[in-house]
Design a protein around this motif. Structure first.
Motif, mmCIF file in Angstrom:
data_model
loop_
_atom_site.group_PDB
_atom_site.id
_atom_site.type_symbol
_atom_site.label_atom_id
_atom_site.label_comp_id
_atom_site.label_asym_id
_atom_site.label_seq_id
_atom_site.Cartn_x
_atom_site.Cartn_y
_atom_site.Cartn_z
ATOM 1 N N ILE A 180 46.021 37.762 149.295
ATOM 2 C CA ILE A 180 45.384 36.857 150.263
ATOM 3 C C ILE A 180 44.022 36.399 149.751
ATOM 4 O O ILE A 180 43.698 35.207 149.753
ATOM 5 C CB ILE A 180 45.257 37.559 151.626
ATOM 6 N N TYR A 181 43.191 37.336 149.300
ATOM 7 C CA TYR A 181 41.874 36.979 148.772
ATOM 8 C C TYR A 181 41.994 36.084 147.543
ATOM 9 O O TYR A 181 41.224 35.127 147.378
ATOM 10 C CB TYR A 181 41.105 38.247 148.402
ATOM 11 N N ASN A 182 42.950 36.385 146.663
ATOM 12 C CA ASN A 182 43.107 35.598 145.437
ATOM 13 C C ASN A 182 43.478 34.153 145.760
ATOM 14 O O ASN A 182 42.902 33.210 145.208
ATOM 15 C CB ASN A 182 44.177 36.240 144.552
ATOM 16 N N ARG A 183 44.430 33.959 146.677
ATOM 17 C CA ARG A 183 44.874 32.597 146.983
ATOM 18 C C ARG A 183 43.812 31.817 147.752
ATOM 19 O O ARG A 183 43.669 30.604 147.569
ATOM 20 C CB ARG A 183 46.182 32.652 147.762
ATOM 21 N N LEU A 184 43.039 32.497 148.596
ATOM 22 C CA LEU A 184 41.928 31.816 149.264
ATOM 23 C C LEU A 184 40.878 31.401 148.242
ATOM 24 O O LEU A 184 40.294 30.313 148.333
ATOM 25 C CB LEU A 184 41.315 32.733 150.320
ATOM 26 N N GLY A 185 40.657 32.243 147.239
ATOM 27 C CA GLY A 185 39.755 31.878 146.152
ATOM 28 C C GLY A 185 40.251 30.668 145.384
ATOM 29 O O GLY A 185 39.465 29.803 144.980
ATOM 30 N N LEU A 186 41.578 30.568 145.168
ATOM 31 C CA LEU A 186 42.138 29.405 144.462
ATOM 32 C C LEU A 186 41.926 28.123 145.264
ATOM 33 O O LEU A 186 41.683 27.059 144.698
ATOM 34 C CB LEU A 186 43.633 29.633 144.208
ATOM 35 N N THR A 187 42.020 28.210 146.585
ATOM 36 C CA THR A 187 41.765 27.031 147.415
ATOM 37 C C THR A 187 40.322 26.565 147.247
ATOM 38 O O THR A 187 40.050 25.372 147.088
ATOM 39 C CB THR A 187 42.047 27.348 148.890
ATOM 40 N N PHE A 188 39.365 27.495 147.282
ATOM 41 C CA PHE A 188 37.965 27.116 147.061
ATOM 42 C C PHE A 188 37.762 26.577 145.647
ATOM 43 O O PHE A 188 36.941 25.682 145.421
ATOM 44 C CB PHE A 188 37.055 28.332 147.289
ATOM 45 N N PHE A 189 38.521 27.094 144.674
ATOM 46 C CA PHE A 189 38.412 26.602 143.294
ATOM 47 C C PHE A 189 38.829 25.135 143.223
ATOM 48 O O PHE A 189 38.174 24.322 142.562
ATOM 49 C CB PHE A 189 39.299 27.452 142.383
ATOM 50 N N HIS A 190 39.908 24.770 143.915
ATOM 51 C CA HIS A 190 40.357 23.374 143.933
ATOM 52 C C HIS A 190 39.360 22.475 144.653
ATOM 53 O O HIS A 190 39.273 21.287 144.358
ATOM 54 C CB HIS A 190 41.729 23.274 144.613
ATOM 55 N N LEU A 191 38.602 23.065 145.590
ATOM 56 C CA LEU A 191 37.581 22.294 146.307
ATOM 57 C C LEU A 191 36.263 22.235 145.536
ATOM 58 O O LEU A 191 35.272 21.728 146.055
ATOM 59 C CB LEU A 191 37.339 22.916 147.684
ATOM 60 N N ALA A 192 36.249 22.773 144.309
ATOM 61 C CA ALA A 192 35.052 22.807 143.451
ATOM 62 C C ALA A 192 33.947 23.690 144.031
ATOM 63 O O ALA A 192 32.797 23.586 143.637
ATOM 64 C CB ALA A 192 34.508 21.399 143.182
#
Length: 698
Positions: A180-192
């Motif tokens: 869960i934490y990893n995928r939420l981090g990926l979402t923020f990564f795509h949002l720069a």
């Protein structure tokens, strides 16, 4: 799964299926009625005949025997879930139906089939809510991951936050929290939002370390390295990747690709292209182990395109970019497709394929506006702020509960102490001592109450300051974004106005017969193009004030070749160093270069013969830049000094050199040599390395 256990599972499933098929043969009338019209049976009647549910369980058990990370076995796994879902629906077991839909959606996500995955996961969530199933963190996590890959960042962020919130309510500390934490981090990564992404990646890493899960660690370390790279810390990224390579035995091709891609991207960021080339060759070799649509090809494409873009091999960028475009469209990867359009635009621009470049740029802008519109950005910021506020309220509530618990414990302890003392005082009959102890106890109680009141006031002040800081940061980010947009719009307007002036000059030239007037208009048009090209570079690049002179001069020379008839007979030798100038100096340099090349074309090679023109731009001494333009033509005319003050080109170059506060010299050295030495307005050391890289690949 080991082969012997898989064989055992297959035998078990075959026995179960054989048993239920025998039951089907014994009750053909009932089963046919259920298959043809399941709605005609009440839930009570369906429970009496649990044959479909049992067969569905058998298919679910058989699906466990197939490996999700094998392309062929993944297809068989999907087929098992697709057979189980209608059986659970027929048996009216909504919970198992939702679980099977969730597993099917996860498999389609692994397969890269995002639209069906999203539809199946949403249907599963609806059923879970209908049956009031509480542990929804897994389904929210999958929905957030799929929406993030499809570019639905607001929905992805909302689902990610719901996954974290649900996991905390369920007190879930399993490896699912790591995902869960990893995928939420990926979402923020795509949002720069790379700092925020790094925070969640590190949270995920802590959970993986707690469970000593090597597979999760090998996934998370490259994600953390990518965040460090985007935060302009490539050395830190390389350090943790090298440490991972030493600590763990990396045997799978997937982990080898992840490591090689991370190292390649970090080396490219630092300009270490030889080290990056080693990783690129490794990626090209590993790519052959997977199908063209396998999800690991994503990391390979991004690393290869980034490397060839950095070394200016635009033909390779074009080749891989086209392949990556088809891959992203097939899988529905919106964020990756946006970046790929940017690479294809820059590649076609560098190769001179301007119609294709414009088409890719238009697609890039349309996709960028759909993903990162101002309204969406504001909604995402509000959603993030709302989550932060809710989380802090939750933390304050927990602290308040802890304080209340401590107070109750303190009161209980105090009561026990008073009772014990009271008993002792009764035994010794010390009524006076008892009164003194009661007074002391009351004083301690008052002191504790005062301390608690002070703590509550301090917490309130901290909360108010935190809210004020959030509002200030949001306002600052908005102002910075508006400033960048305004500067970008200014360069866009200047470039468009210059283009309008050039069209007006062309229109005027079409109605003139005077050769001198036509020549003057053509020269003015070249000067306008030199200025327009600078503003075009600034508008398309990430920097609004700094011009990469290497790329600018090469594109200016390419423009001369296309626009001046006969210039194709002349070869150009361009020796351009890594020089970055501000707009106020780049424009005069472009005009001086325009006049020098135009004069060489008009006078040095007036008869259309072959020749060579060299352009040299580099640093001399410590803080000075030299611009030298030399041809091997017939040299200066004998009456050059007399005609010097009557030549518009010479007067313009001298005026521009005065504007630059530099020294201009025009000499006859086996041809004409124009030399300009000037001091740039900033030192080389003041230019950040990342800005150089961005301008180099723009």
């Amino acid at each position: 799964m080991p082969e012997k256990y898989r064989d055992h599972t297959d035998k078990y499933c075959k026995r179960v299926l054989r048993l239920y098929f025998m039951i089907l043969c014994l009750w053909p009338t009932v089963i046919v009625a259920q298959l043809t019209s399941p709605l005609s049976f009440s839930p009570r009647q369906q429970v009496l005949y649990p044959v479909p549910e049992g067969v569905g369980d058998a298919w679910m058990e058989k699906a466990k025997g197939f490996d999700t990370y094998s392309e062929n076995e993944l297809v068989q796994k999907i087929a098992c879930y697709e057979l189980a879902i209608p059986l659970y629906k027929m048996a009216a077991n909504r919970l198992k139906q939702a679980m099977a839909l969730q597993m099917l959606g996860d498999c389609h996500n692994h397969q890269g089939m995002l639209p069906p995955a999203l539809s199946e996961l949403e249907e599963a969530l609806t059923i879970y809510k209908e049956v009031q199933y509480p542990a929804l963190q897994g389904i929210y996590d999958l929905l957030g991951n799929v929406n993030s890959q499809m570019g639905n960042y607001k929905t992805a962020l909302k689902n990610g936050y719901m996954a974290v919130k649900t996991a905390e309510l369920q007190q879930d500390t399993t490896l699912q929290l790591c995902t869960i934490y990893n995928r939420l981090g990926l979402t923020f990564f795509h949002l720069a939002e790379y700092a925020q992404a790094l925070t969640y990646f590190k949270k995920s890493l802590e959970v993986a370390k707690k469970w000593k899960d090597t597979a999760s660690l090998l996934t998370l370390v490259p994600n953390i390295a990518s965040a460090y790279q985007r935060l302009n810390q490539p050395e830190e990224a390389i350090h943790i990747l090298k440490d991972m390579e030493k600590r763990y035995d990396i045997t799978s091709d997937e982990d080898k690709i992840t490591l090689a891609a991370g190292l390649s991207n970090s080396y490219v960021s630092m300009g270490r292209y030889d080290d990056a080339y080693i990783q690129v060759k490794r990626l090209q070799s590993l790519s052959r182990s997977f199908g063209a649509s396998h999800y690991m090809q994503d990391a390979i494409y991004k690393a290869l395109i980034s490397y060839f873009q950095a070394i200016e091999d635009y033909n390779s960028v074009k080749q891989y970019g086209i392949d990556y475009e088809g891959y992203c469209k097939q899988a529905g990867y919106t964020y990756e497709l946006l970046n790929d359009y940017g690479y294809l635009f820059r590649a076609d621009s560098a190769l001179g394929n301007y119609p294709a470049a414009i088409d890719y740029y238009q697609q890039y802008k349309v996709l960028q506006d759909s993903l990162y519109s101002e309204e969406k950005t504001r909604e995402i910021a509000q959603l993030q702020m709302q989550y932060d506020m809710e989380k802090k309220d939750h933390d304050l509530l927990l602290k308040e509960q802890s304080i209340q618990l401590l107070k109750r414990q303190g009161l209980l302890q105090k009561s026990d102490l008073q009772r014990a003392r009271l008993e002792g005082y009764v035994i010794i009959g010390g009524t006076t001592t008892l009164a003194i102890l009661l007074i002391l106890g009351y004083n301690r109680y008052q002191l504790k109450q005062n301390i608690n009141r002070q703590l509550r006031r301090q917490q309130q002040e901290i909360h108010e300051q935190h809210n004020s800081l959030h509002v200030l940061l949001y306002t600052q980010r908005k102002l910075v974004a508006e400033k960048d947009w305004l500067v970008n719009e200014i360069h866009h307007r200047v470039r468009d106005n210059l283009q309008i002036i050039m069209r007006l000059l062309n229109a005027q030239a079409a109605h003139l017969d005077d050769k001198n007037a036509l020549a003057a208009i053509h020269e003015s048009r070249h000067r306008m193009q030199a200025i327009s090209l600078i503003h075009q570079k600034l508008y398309l690049s990430g920097s609004m004030a700094i011009v990469d002179m290497d790329i600018y001069i090469r594109e200016l020379v390419a423009y001369f070749k296309d626009s001046l008839t006969g210039l194709q007979q002349i070869s150009f030798d361009l020796q351009i160093a890594d020089v970055y100038l501000e707009v106020c100096q780049a424009v005069p340099i472009g005009l001086v270069l325009n006049e020098a090349i135009t004069n060489s074309f008009k006078y040095a090679f007036a008869n259309g013969g072959k020749g060579a023109i060299s352009v040299n731009l580099h640093y001399v001494a410590e803080d000075y830049v030299l611009l030298a333009v030399k041809d091997n033509g017939k040299g200066l005319p004998a009456d050059f000094e007399k005609r010097r003050h009557a030549s518009m080109g010479i007067i313009l170059m001298e005026t521009l050199s005065e504007q630059l506060e530099g020294d201009l010299s025009v000499k006859d050295e086996n041809g004409v040599s124009v030399t300009l030495i000037f001091k740039p307005q900033h030192n080389r050391e003041k230019l950040p390395g990342l800005l150089k890289l961005v301008n180099k690949t723009a």
